[in-house]
Design a protein around this motif. Structure first.
Motif, PDB file in Angstrom:
ATOM      1  N   LYS A 244       0.860  -1.189   0.000  1.00  0.00           N
ATOM      2  CA  LYS A 244       0.000   0.000   0.000  1.00  0.00           C
ATOM      3  C   LYS A 244       0.896   1.239   0.000  1.00  0.00           C
ATOM      4  O   LYS A 244       1.582   1.511   0.978  1.00  0.00           O
ATOM      5  CB  LYS A 244      -0.912   0.002   1.231  1.00  0.00           C
ATOM      6  N   ILE A 245       0.884   1.956  -1.102  1.00  0.00           N
ATOM      7  CA  ILE A 245       1.746   3.120  -1.267  1.00  0.00           C
ATOM      8  C   ILE A 245       0.873   4.372  -1.293  1.00  0.00           C
ATOM      9  O   ILE A 245       0.059   4.563  -2.198  1.00  0.00           O
ATOM     10  CB  ILE A 245       2.571   3.035  -2.566  1.00  0.00           C
ATOM     11  N   ARG A 246       1.079   5.233  -0.299  1.00  0.00           N
ATOM     12  CA  ARG A 246       0.285   6.455  -0.193  1.00  0.00           C
ATOM     13  C   ARG A 246       0.983   7.630  -0.864  1.00  0.00           C
ATOM     14  O   ARG A 246       2.123   7.541  -1.286  1.00  0.00           O
ATOM     15  CB  ARG A 246      -0.010   6.758   1.286  1.00  0.00           C
ATOM     16  N   GLU A 247       0.265   8.750  -0.900  1.00  0.00           N
ATOM     17  CA  GLU A 247       0.715   9.932  -1.624  1.00  0.00           C
ATOM     18  C   GLU A 247       2.085  10.435  -1.150  1.00  0.00           C
ATOM     19  O   GLU A 247       2.447  10.319   0.005  1.00  0.00           O
ATOM     20  CB  GLU A 247      -0.302  11.070  -1.464  1.00  0.00           C
ATOM     21  N   GLY A 248       2.799  11.030  -2.110  1.00  0.00           N
ATOM     22  CA  GLY A 248       4.018  11.749  -1.793  1.00  0.00           C
ATOM     23  C   GLY A 248       5.230  10.893  -1.539  1.00  0.00           C
ATOM     24  O   GLY A 248       6.161  11.326  -0.861  1.00  0.00           O
ATOM     25  N   SER A 249       5.277   9.688  -2.101  1.00  0.00           N
ATOM     26  CA  SER A 249       6.380   8.763  -1.841  1.00  0.00           C
ATOM     27  C   SER A 249       7.258   8.581  -3.070  1.00  0.00           C
ATOM     28  O   SER A 249       6.775   8.583  -4.206  1.00  0.00           O
ATOM     29  CB  SER A 249       5.855   7.394  -1.383  1.00  0.00           C
ATOM     30  N   THR A 250       8.547   8.410  -2.808  1.00  0.00           N
ATOM     31  CA  THR A 250       9.536   8.122  -3.848  1.00  0.00           C
ATOM     32  C   THR A 250      10.326   6.884  -3.452  1.00  0.00           C
ATOM     33  O   THR A 250      10.820   6.795  -2.326  1.00  0.00           O
ATOM     34  CB  THR A 250      10.506   9.298  -4.025  1.00  0.00           C
TER      35      THR A 250
END
Length: 414
Positions: A244-250
């Motif tokens: 689960k990858i949420r907003e604003g991630s690199t």
């Protein structure tokens, strides 16, 4: 005339332009570098990744030319200067944009650009970092436009969503995305999704309605993964099943990521492959978080988070309600490790054991909540060599010398 060329010593012959690029250095001032430790123990400020690109890559793409690092002596063998003389000094902690590029490249000789008390750039002749610092006292001109300045480690994740959008626009202009061929992948906001060649996606959910998603060459998203933009996945990196990858991630190149990730940056060749939460955090390169490792990013009383500051040797108020973990290169955490809000881990630390480890873990620490001892240097180097070789990288003498400098000057486990 296209703004990115204006001021770069153009020779104009009718409608024909000959561009002579300037010798440009991204300069690390000690005061800026100290505020960005432990990440800058092992890299110049301009090698920090924020958004899709590193700060250096942003400048090079916007200026359409190569730039140099001028950094701390301990890093100069790994990141040498590419020129012996320079015409333009730029604060390496500043991220470029089109308006700023225009102002900088149109500076007059021996003129410095500032925003309030923050030095941005100076046009003038210099050869070393010390000489560049002297240019700060030259006559000032004010810049009042938008400016992203990385003044603290937490500035990276605070500005990451914005920089993903900026880099996305820069990298995708005039280009066509590779298609998403998998019929079982669900896509929202397809116009905001860009795939380089060789990306593999199966039965995932990609939601780019509120921000772009950029997937670099050879990246992989496995079955059941759910991703919300803004998000960037580096070359050859992998998002594991049901992540689960949420907003604003690199996620940087060569990483393997599972579990839950929120508004965080993970540098190249680091792994968080299993379940567990990582939020409002920055992980350096060659790090590994064991299965079910979690960090807290919010205090139970909802007050501001404090973090360790190497410059003052004390904890300072971040003025943030959400702030998690900052971890330097080559550090590892065993399974079920629990990091408290505002934890700082140095370089080459090995963390294990029950309970919360302390909030400040110096470089080359070995242990957990009960006790920390200094990690044996030779054993740490053996591990670093094995980890790098597993990903096809060679651990060399320059790497070892840099880490030995950190060991001798910044490892104080007790």
């Amino acid at each position: 005339m296209h703004s990115k060329y204006r001021g770069l010593q153009d020779l104009v012959l009718g409608d024909f332009f000959i561009f002579t690029p300037m010798n440009i250095a991204l300069v690390d001032l000690d005061i800026h570098r100290s505020k960005l430790l432990p990440l800058t123990f092992t890299r110049p400020i301009a090698d920090l990744r924020i958004g899709i690109l590193t700060i250096r890559e942003k400048w090079e793409k916007r200026l359409n030319q190569e730039v140099s690092f001028l950094t701390d002596d301990s890093l100069s063998t790994l990141f040498p200067s590419k020129r012996d003389h320079f015409d333009l000094a730029i604060n390496s902690a500043v991220c470029p944009n089109a308006t700023l590029i225009d102002r900088i490249t149109n500076l007059e000789e021996n003129q410095a650009l500032y925003q309030d008390d923050l030095w941005i750039a100076t046009k003038g002749s210099f050869a070393t970092r010390d000489e560049a610092a002297l240019l700060l006292a030259l006559p000032k001109t004010a810049y009042e436009g938008e400016l992203i300045y990385i003044d603290r480690t937490w500035s990276l994740f605070l500005n990451n969503a914005h920089e993903i959008q900026q880099d996305f626009d820069l990298l995708t202009e005039g280009k066509i995305s590779a298609p998403i061929a998998d019929p079982h992948t669900i896509v929202y906001g397809e116009e905001n999704i860009f795939l380089e060649e060789g990306v593999k996606i199966k039965a995932a959910i990609l939601n780019a309605e509120n921000g772009p998603i950029y997937l670099a060459k050879g990246a992989e998203i496995q079955e059941g993964a759910t991703i919300r933009g803004p998000f960037s996945l580096g070359e050859g990196a992998r998002i594991n099943m049901n992540a689960k990858i949420r907003e604003g991630s690199t996620v940087g190149p060569g990483c393997k990521i599972g579990g839950e990730l929120s508004n965080s940056i993970i540098y190249g060749n680091s792994n968080k492959a299993h379940d567990g939460f990582l939020g409002n955090s920055v992980l350096g390169e060659w790090c590994n978080l064991g299965a079910d490792t979690n960090n807290s990013n919010l205090k139970n009383n909802y007050t501001h988070v404090e973090m360790w500051d190497e410059l003052t040797g004390n904890y300072i108020d971040t003025e943030l309600q959400f702030c998690g973990l900052v971890m330097g290169d080559h550090s590892k955490a065993a399974i079920n490790t629990m990091f408290n809000t505002g934890t700082t881990v140095g370089v080459c630390a090995n963390i294990f054991g029950a309970g919360f480890p302390r909030k400040r873990i110096p470089s080359f620490s070995w242990g957990g909540d009960r006790a920390m001892i200094t990690y044996d240097f030779d054993k740490a180097m053996e591990t670093a060599s094995i980890v790098m070789e597993r990903k096809g990288k060679k651990f060399n003498t320059k790497d070892k010398d840099m880490l030995l400098h950190i060991y001798n000057t910044n490892s104080k486990a007790s």
